[in-house]
Design an enzyme around this catalytic site. Structure first.
Site, mmCIF file in Angstrom:
data_model
loop_
_atom_site.group_PDB
_atom_site.id
_atom_site.type_symbol
_atom_site.label_atom_id
_atom_site.label_comp_id
_atom_site.label_asym_id
_atom_site.label_seq_id
_atom_site.Cartn_x
_atom_site.Cartn_y
_atom_site.Cartn_z
ATOM 1 N N HIS A 86 53.883 45.232 52.386
ATOM 2 C CA HIS A 86 53.763 46.150 53.530
ATOM 3 C C HIS A 86 52.288 46.418 53.769
ATOM 4 O O HIS A 86 51.481 46.429 52.825
ATOM 5 C CB HIS A 86 54.536 47.445 53.252
ATOM 6 C CG HIS A 86 56.019 47.279 53.437
ATOM 7 N ND1 HIS A 86 56.678 47.681 54.579
ATOM 8 C CD2 HIS A 86 56.952 46.711 52.647
ATOM 9 C CE1 HIS A 86 57.966 47.375 54.472
ATOM 10 N NE2 HIS A 86 58.165 46.783 53.304
ATOM 11 N N ARG A 100 66.186 43.087 59.388
ATOM 12 C CA ARG A 100 66.624 43.989 58.310
ATOM 13 C C ARG A 100 65.576 45.068 58.036
ATOM 14 O O ARG A 100 65.715 46.201 58.467
ATOM 15 C CB ARG A 100 66.943 43.172 57.041
ATOM 16 C CG ARG A 100 67.756 43.946 56.011
ATOM 17 C CD ARG A 100 66.936 44.895 55.161
ATOM 18 N NE ARG A 100 65.942 44.186 54.351
ATOM 19 C CZ ARG A 100 64.993 44.818 53.656
ATOM 20 N NH1 ARG A 100 64.917 46.134 53.664
ATOM 21 N NH2 ARG A 100 64.120 44.128 52.961
ATOM 22 N N ASP A 101 64.484 44.700 57.371
ATOM 23 C CA ASP A 101 63.467 45.705 57.025
ATOM 24 C C ASP A 101 62.913 46.359 58.292
ATOM 25 O O ASP A 101 62.668 47.566 58.338
ATOM 26 C CB ASP A 101 62.333 45.034 56.235
ATOM 27 C CG ASP A 101 61.583 45.986 55.331
ATOM 28 O OD1 ASP A 101 61.462 47.172 55.688
ATOM 29 O OD2 ASP A 101 61.092 45.549 54.274
ATOM 30 N N CYS A 139 60.784 51.404 54.302
ATOM 31 C CA CYS A 139 61.937 51.959 53.612
ATOM 32 C C CYS A 139 62.060 53.438 53.947
ATOM 33 O O CYS A 139 61.146 54.209 53.667
ATOM 34 C CB CYS A 139 61.762 51.780 52.103
ATOM 35 S SG CYS A 139 63.066 52.597 51.178
ATOM 36 N N HIS A 183 56.630 40.251 49.057
ATOM 37 C CA HIS A 183 57.045 41.103 50.177
ATOM 38 C C HIS A 183 56.018 42.230 50.279
ATOM 39 O O HIS A 183 56.052 43.170 49.485
ATOM 40 C CB HIS A 183 58.454 41.618 49.869
ATOM 41 C CG HIS A 183 59.030 42.574 50.861
ATOM 42 N ND1 HIS A 183 60.010 42.223 51.758
ATOM 43 C CD2 HIS A 183 58.800 43.904 51.090
ATOM 44 C CE1 HIS A 183 60.364 43.276 52.481
ATOM 45 N NE2 HIS A 183 59.643 44.319 52.097
ATOM 46 N N ASN A 221 56.062 46.156 57.479
ATOM 47 C CA ASN A 221 55.804 44.907 56.748
ATOM 48 C C ASN A 221 54.530 44.271 57.299
ATOM 49 O O ASN A 221 54.101 44.582 58.407
ATOM 50 C CB ASN A 221 56.945 43.914 56.995
ATOM 51 C CG ASN A 221 58.223 44.313 56.307
ATOM 52 O OD1 ASN A 221 59.014 45.070 56.851
ATOM 53 N ND2 ASN A 221 58.433 43.799 55.127
HETATM 54 N N1 COA Z 1 78.632 49.339 52.241
HETATM 55 C C1 COA Z 1 79.327 50.287 52.909
HETATM 56 N N2 COA Z 1 79.681 51.459 52.388
HETATM 57 C C2 COA Z 1 79.348 51.671 51.104
HETATM 58 C C3 COA Z 1 78.645 50.743 50.344
HETATM 59 C C4 COA Z 1 78.278 49.536 50.962
HETATM 60 N N3 COA Z 1 77.581 48.604 50.314
HETATM 61 N N4 COA Z 1 78.467 51.248 49.120
HETATM 62 C C5 COA Z 1 79.043 52.459 49.107
HETATM 63 N N5 COA Z 1 79.579 52.727 50.294
HETATM 64 C C6 COA Z 1 80.293 53.924 50.719
HETATM 65 C C7 COA Z 1 81.433 54.292 49.807
HETATM 66 O O1 COA Z 1 82.569 53.605 50.154
HETATM 67 C C8 COA Z 1 81.554 55.774 50.031
HETATM 68 O O2 COA Z 1 82.162 56.000 51.272
HETATM 69 P P1 COA Z 1 83.011 57.343 51.564
HETATM 70 O O3 COA Z 1 82.048 58.480 51.486
HETATM 71 O O4 COA Z 1 83.536 57.113 52.956
HETATM 72 O O5 COA Z 1 84.058 57.374 50.484
HETATM 73 C C9 COA Z 1 80.102 56.207 50.196
HETATM 74 O O6 COA Z 1 79.405 55.042 50.656
HETATM 75 C C10 COA Z 1 79.498 56.713 48.917
HETATM 76 O O7 COA Z 1 79.679 55.736 47.911
HETATM 77 P P2 COA Z 1 78.896 55.781 46.514
HETATM 78 O O8 COA Z 1 79.224 54.567 45.732
HETATM 79 O O9 COA Z 1 79.102 57.121 45.887
HETATM 80 O O10 COA Z 1 77.425 55.611 47.045
HETATM 81 P P3 COA Z 1 76.176 56.594 46.941
HETATM 82 O O11 COA Z 1 76.308 57.693 47.919
HETATM 83 O O12 COA Z 1 75.903 56.887 45.512
HETATM 84 O O13 COA Z 1 75.051 55.589 47.494
HETATM 85 C C11 COA Z 1 74.376 53.309 47.830
HETATM 86 C C12 COA Z 1 74.736 54.382 46.837
HETATM 87 C C13 COA Z 1 73.728 52.181 47.070
HETATM 88 C C14 COA Z 1 75.628 52.815 48.535
HETATM 89 C C15 COA Z 1 73.412 53.875 48.900
HETATM 90 O O14 COA Z 1 72.398 54.612 48.297
HETATM 91 C C16 COA Z 1 72.786 52.786 49.742
HETATM 92 O O15 COA Z 1 73.452 52.150 50.541
HETATM 93 N N6 COA Z 1 71.461 52.567 49.615
HETATM 94 C C17 COA Z 1 70.770 51.522 50.319
HETATM 95 C C18 COA Z 1 69.526 52.071 50.966
HETATM 96 C C19 COA Z 1 68.771 50.982 51.693
HETATM 97 O O16 COA Z 1 69.315 50.098 52.300
HETATM 98 N N7 COA Z 1 67.436 51.098 51.617
HETATM 99 C C20 COA Z 1 66.557 50.208 52.294
HETATM 100 C C21 COA Z 1 66.539 48.831 51.776
HETATM 101 S S1 COA Z 1 65.647 48.615 50.285
HETATM 102 ZN ZN ZN Z 2 60.125 46.224 52.718
#
Ligand code: COA
Ligand code: ZN
Length: 324
Positions: free
Chosen positions: A222, A28-29, A253, A220, A262
């Site tokens: 890094h 994952r990370d 990240c 956790h 990490n």
């Molecule tokens: N899995 C898949 N798709 C997702 C989702 C999820 N968990 N959450 C939202 N989406 C999709 C929505 O369906 C939407 O799709 P569309 O554009 O096709 O309609 C799109 O993403 C935007 O949705 P929204 O709720 O407006 O999300 P956002 O753009 O505000 O983003 C997160 C919010 C949380 C989904 C996004 O920032 C994210 O995934 N962040 C994680 C980052 C990460 O993993 N960082 C490293 C680990 S710490």
């Molecule tokens: Zn991390």
């Protein structure tokens, strides 16, 4: 003292250490920040190999927006196709209810919900305020209730934020309390960009362990500033027993400027082996897997043990020395 009595007195005086639990997070990370696409089959092969190395917990992927983290967009296929090794908990990182639904449908054993202590990093990473993240977590807790799936929640940037700098320790404690009040069983404190130092770690771990048992706390770290393993020892000495680490020292990240890997799993396990801290992890197996990473990813990786070898991997004395 002859050899036998020397060995015996050494064994008798050797201190007893509690087991240190390593959760492997490279799938994952580690992979989330890789620019090169790793095929689903290669991810599955890596997780299956890690599953036989002695880990009890592997963070095998995330269910986040595929636009945010394209490298892990195949979470469903990975979770559905990996071999489920008995005794291994397969964890999925999720940011919101949609992620939790995907993770449950893919048979994740535990969900890792992530929110940053800093508003700026939470907005950069999760595109929402901390308040919105907590509301989403409430939805997830209600959705998961009764399913038997475990819940962990991470406080990212708990020791410092690349945008906001110092993080108030009371704020971190407040978030830990909020997680627990929601019914989330276990908590991770994450040093997202390697800003923690050992004294700070000891202080915060001691405070958190006043509120929950060591079995419910993961650290956790890094290694962004080279303090990763020093922070592990400080946390261990303060009573922490669970640590995330990534094979090869991969990770970071993508939404934290200057993020890097990490702490490296095999470097951590070597530290423990050398100090007599049990981990039950097969270091030789890890070294084989780590040494295969550059070919998989197309670049060198930060881990040091895979390059240096173990202390016991001795070198032949050169010919010229034998002649002196
Ligand atoms: N899995 C898949 N798709 C997702 C989702 C999820 N968990 N959450 C939202 N989406 C999709 C929505 O369906 C939407 O799709 P569309 O554009 O096709 O309609 C799109 O993403 C935007 O949705 P929204 O709720 O407006 O999300 P956002 O753009 O505000 O983003 C997160 C919010 C949380 C989904 C996004 O920032 C994210 O995934 N962040 C994680 C980052 C990460 O993993 N960082 C490293 C680990 S710490
Ligand atoms: Zn991390």
């Amino acid at each position: 003292m002859n050899d036998a009595s020397h060995a015996m007195s050494h064994a008798m005086s050797a201190p007893h250490f509690d087991k240190l639990i390593v959760q492997e997070v490279a799938p994952r990370d580690g992979l989330q920040i890789e620019p090169t696409w790793v095929d689903t089959a290669d991810k599955i092969a890596l997780i299956n190999a890690l599953s036989t190395a002695g880990f009890t917990r592997i963070e095998a992927g995330s269910f986040v927006s595929p636009k945010a983290i394209p490298a892990l967009r195949d979470g469903e296929a990975v979770f559905q196709q990996i071999g489920r090794h008995p005794g291994v908990i397969y964890v999925a990182l999720v940011p919101n209810l949609k992620g939790a639904e995907r993770a449950l449908a893919s048979r994740a054993d535990e969900l890792n919900l992530v929110m940053s202590a800093s508003q700026a990093h939470n907005r950069a990473n999760m595109r929402m305020s901390c308040e919105s993240s907590l509301i989403a977590f409430g939805d997830i807790v209600r959705h998961v209730q009764g399913s038997g799936v475990l819940l962990n929640a991470t406080v990212a940037t708990a020791f410092g934020c690349p945008f906001e700098g110092r993080i108030d320790e009371d704020r971190v404690i407040g978030i830990v309390d909020a997680y627990r009040e929601m019914g989330i069983e276990s908590v991770t404190l994450a040093d997202t960009t390697g800003m923690a130092n050992p004294r700070q770690v000891a202080r915060l771990v001691a405070r958190v362990l006043e509120r929950l048992p060591a079995s419910a706390l993961t650290l956790h770290f890094h290694n962004t500033r080279g303090l990763g393993l020093a922070n592990v020892l400080a946390a261990y000495d303060a009573g922490a027993r669970r640590f995330d680490a990534a094979l090869g020292g991969l990770g970071g990240c993508p939404f934290a400027p200057g993020a890097s890997g990490n702490i490296c799993t095999e470097d951590l396990v070597n530290l423990c082996d050398e100090m007599g801290i049990p981990t039950a992890i097969d270091l030789e197996k890890l070294l084989v897997l780590s040494r295969a990473l550059p070919a998989l990813l197309g670049h060198d990786v930060p881990g040091q043990l895979a390059k240096a070898g173990r202390n016991r991997d001795l070198h032949a004395v050169p010919e010229y020395v034998l002649q002196i």
